[in-house]
Design a protein around this motif. Sequence first.
Motif, mmCIF file in Angstrom:
data_model
loop_
_atom_site.group_PDB
_atom_site.id
_atom_site.type_symbol
_atom_site.label_atom_id
_atom_site.label_comp_id
_atom_site.label_asym_id
_atom_site.label_seq_id
_atom_site.Cartn_x
_atom_site.Cartn_y
_atom_site.Cartn_z
ATOM 1 N N GLN A 1 4.762 -2.357 10.198
ATOM 2 C CA GLN A 1 3.494 -0.951 9.633
ATOM 3 C C GLN A 1 3.334 -2.125 8.466
ATOM 4 O OE1 GLN A 1 4.973 2.365 7.453
ATOM 5 N NE2 GLN A 1 4.011 3.951 9.576
ATOM 6 N N LEU A 2 1.925 -1.724 8.450
ATOM 7 C CA LEU A 2 1.443 -2.566 6.942
ATOM 8 C C LEU A 2 0.789 -1.107 6.667
ATOM 9 C CD1 LEU A 2 -1.083 -4.863 8.033
ATOM 10 C CD2 LEU A 2 1.018 -5.142 7.487
ATOM 11 N N ARG A 3 1.075 -0.481 4.500
ATOM 12 C CA ARG A 3 1.194 0.596 4.312
ATOM 13 C C ARG A 3 0.998 0.157 2.989
ATOM 14 N NH1 ARG A 3 4.542 5.663 4.000
ATOM 15 N NH2 ARG A 3 4.329 6.936 1.748
ATOM 16 N N ALA A 4 -0.409 1.174 2.217
ATOM 17 C CA ALA A 4 -0.782 0.861 1.273
ATOM 18 C C ALA A 4 -0.386 2.487 -0.108
ATOM 19 C CB ALA A 4 -1.933 1.003 0.754
ATOM 20 N N HIS A 5 0.946 1.990 -0.949
ATOM 21 C CA HIS A 5 1.092 3.805 -1.758
ATOM 22 C C HIS A 5 0.591 3.584 -2.955
ATOM 23 C CE1 HIS A 5 3.655 6.137 -3.555
ATOM 24 N NE2 HIS A 5 3.640 7.408 -2.537
ATOM 25 N N THR A 6 0.419 4.851 -3.447
ATOM 26 C CA THR A 6 -0.283 4.513 -5.097
ATOM 27 C C THR A 6 0.127 6.119 -5.878
ATOM 28 O OG1 THR A 6 -2.206 4.219 -6.735
ATOM 29 C CG2 THR A 6 -2.241 5.767 -4.792
ATOM 30 N N SER A 7 1.190 6.085 -6.230
ATOM 31 C CA SER A 7 1.228 6.884 -7.844
ATOM 32 C C SER A 7 0.267 7.142 -8.676
ATOM 33 C CB SER A 7 2.588 7.157 -7.420
ATOM 34 O OG SER A 7 3.193 6.023 -8.165
ATOM 35 N N TYR A 8 0.448 8.203 -9.692
ATOM 36 C CA TYR A 8 -0.210 8.693 -10.928
ATOM 37 C C TYR A 8 0.702 9.593 -11.655
ATOM 38 C CZ TYR A 8 -2.966 8.989 -14.566
ATOM 39 O OH TYR A 8 -3.976 8.733 -16.258
ATOM 40 N N VAL A 9 1.283 8.937 -12.571
ATOM 41 C CA VAL A 9 2.347 9.922 -13.739
ATOM 42 C C VAL A 9 0.915 10.803 -14.312
ATOM 43 C CG1 VAL A 9 4.223 9.926 -14.773
ATOM 44 C CG2 VAL A 9 4.728 8.829 -12.789
ATOM 45 N N LEU A 10 1.638 11.914 -14.832
ATOM 46 C CA LEU A 10 0.411 12.993 -15.612
ATOM 47 C C LEU A 10 2.186 13.529 -16.460
ATOM 48 C CD1 LEU A 10 -1.527 14.624 -13.519
ATOM 49 C CD2 LEU A 10 -1.792 12.875 -14.537
ATOM 50 N N GLN A 11 1.842 13.023 -17.679
ATOM 51 C CA GLN A 11 2.829 13.610 -18.959
ATOM 52 C C GLN A 11 4.588 13.605 -18.646
ATOM 53 O OE1 GLN A 11 1.501 17.930 -19.084
ATOM 54 N NE2 GLN A 11 -0.513 16.967 -20.556
ATOM 55 N N ASN A 12 4.580 12.196 -17.804
ATOM 56 C CA ASN A 12 6.130 12.055 -17.723
ATOM 57 C C ASN A 12 6.791 13.332 -16.500
ATOM 58 O OD1 ASN A 12 5.787 10.375 -19.152
ATOM 59 N ND2 ASN A 12 6.285 10.924 -21.180
ATOM 60 N N LYS A 13 6.098 14.455 -16.345
ATOM 61 C CA LYS A 13 7.102 15.336 -15.502
ATOM 62 C C LYS A 13 6.591 15.633 -13.778
ATOM 63 C CE LYS A 13 9.722 17.252 -17.966
ATOM 64 N NZ LYS A 13 11.376 17.307 -17.307
ATOM 65 N N ILE A 14 5.086 14.773 -13.785
ATOM 66 C CA ILE A 14 3.798 15.383 -12.806
ATOM 67 C C ILE A 14 3.809 14.088 -12.043
ATOM 68 C CG2 ILE A 14 1.886 15.812 -11.557
ATOM 69 C CD1 ILE A 14 2.699 18.250 -13.137
ATOM 70 N N GLU A 15 4.219 13.673 -10.935
ATOM 71 C CA GLU A 15 3.096 11.845 -10.350
ATOM 72 C C GLU A 15 2.466 12.860 -9.175
ATOM 73 O OE1 GLU A 15 5.845 8.158 -9.139
ATOM 74 O OE2 GLU A 15 5.859 10.557 -8.029
ATOM 75 N N LEU A 16 1.276 11.941 -9.342
ATOM 76 C CA LEU A 16 0.620 12.805 -7.534
ATOM 77 C C LEU A 16 0.564 10.966 -6.698
ATOM 78 C CD1 LEU A 16 -2.236 13.703 -9.526
ATOM 79 C CD2 LEU A 16 -1.263 14.949 -8.702
ATOM 80 N N HIS A 17 1.040 11.561 -5.573
ATOM 81 C CA HIS A 17 1.074 10.130 -4.665
ATOM 82 C C HIS A 17 0.129 10.156 -3.318
ATOM 83 C CE1 HIS A 17 3.405 12.317 -1.759
ATOM 84 N NE2 HIS A 17 4.057 12.561 -3.251
ATOM 85 N N ALA A 18 -0.397 9.389 -3.185
ATOM 86 C CA ALA A 18 -1.009 8.937 -1.429
ATOM 87 C C ALA A 18 -0.691 7.784 -0.558
ATOM 88 C CB ALA A 18 -2.662 8.969 -2.548
ATOM 89 N N TYR A 19 -0.962 7.998 0.206
ATOM 90 C CA TYR A 19 -0.825 6.421 0.932
ATOM 91 C C TYR A 19 -1.795 6.267 2.679
ATOM 92 C CZ TYR A 19 1.709 9.050 4.574
ATOM 93 O OH TYR A 19 2.241 9.213 5.991
#
Length: 266
Positions: free
Chosen positions: A214-232
């Motif tokens: 399996q090959l995978r790309a995962h990204t995450s972005y942190v908002l205000q140190n409490k909320i994290e958006l993620h996608a893969y």
Amino acid sequence: MNNYVVGAFLFISVFGIYGVSAETSNGSIIINDPQTSRHVAFEHTQLAHSDKYFSWYSRVSVESDYITEGRNNLSGSGLYSMSTEVSYGNFSLIPWFAKGISSDYSEVNLNINYGVYSTDKLEVFVGYGYLKSNTADVSATDHEVNIDFSYDYSNDKQLLASIYHSFDADGLFSEITFIKSYKFYDALLVDLSSSLGFNSGYISDGHNGLNYVQLRAHTSYVLQNKIELHAYTSYSLAINEDSQRFAGDEYLSNMLSGGVGLSYLF
């Protein structure tokens, strides 16, 4: 915000969202043997609690497919899921709940992990999991034990290994993953990983040995140190599939999938 930062997050998010809306060509939904439930391990997150001994965060996700052990368990249906991880010292409790988007399938996993060994580079965990899955006419339970290894080559390279044993199937499944991380500024993290999966009786009617890459790309972005958006987005390549001889290989196939979600640190 730098255009490269926005572009990296949107690129992987679009693939994830595209996958969530995808169905099989004939629109049918096939629910496979619920024995093949998800092995829930530690989720990768940038969120960090101020207390180094205690942390608590929750995650909700939408995924295009329910893929475990290289197999699509809900052909034609995606998956909603919610998990939380509460850690204190070396102990972690991770309940995970899931529901098929367009299928009558639900699953609950309750997992306990304990860190038995730790150095600057190597961590070793052992764990226990209780799994229960339900469809309209089938209910199944299982108990599993696992051991997980995490080795940091450097700040941006990591090797993971996981071995888990099903008491119901009386077999093992093993996964080895290499991760290369790219940090952009303080908030955006991109992980590129490759994994190998080996069956040793865990899929009781599937072939033993190497099952997938399996090959995978995962990204995450942190908002205000409490909320994290993620996608893969990920691509799984079936290895040595032989459904003529092994019924458990029927849904072992080449698959593109993706997902999006959100995490919150309490």
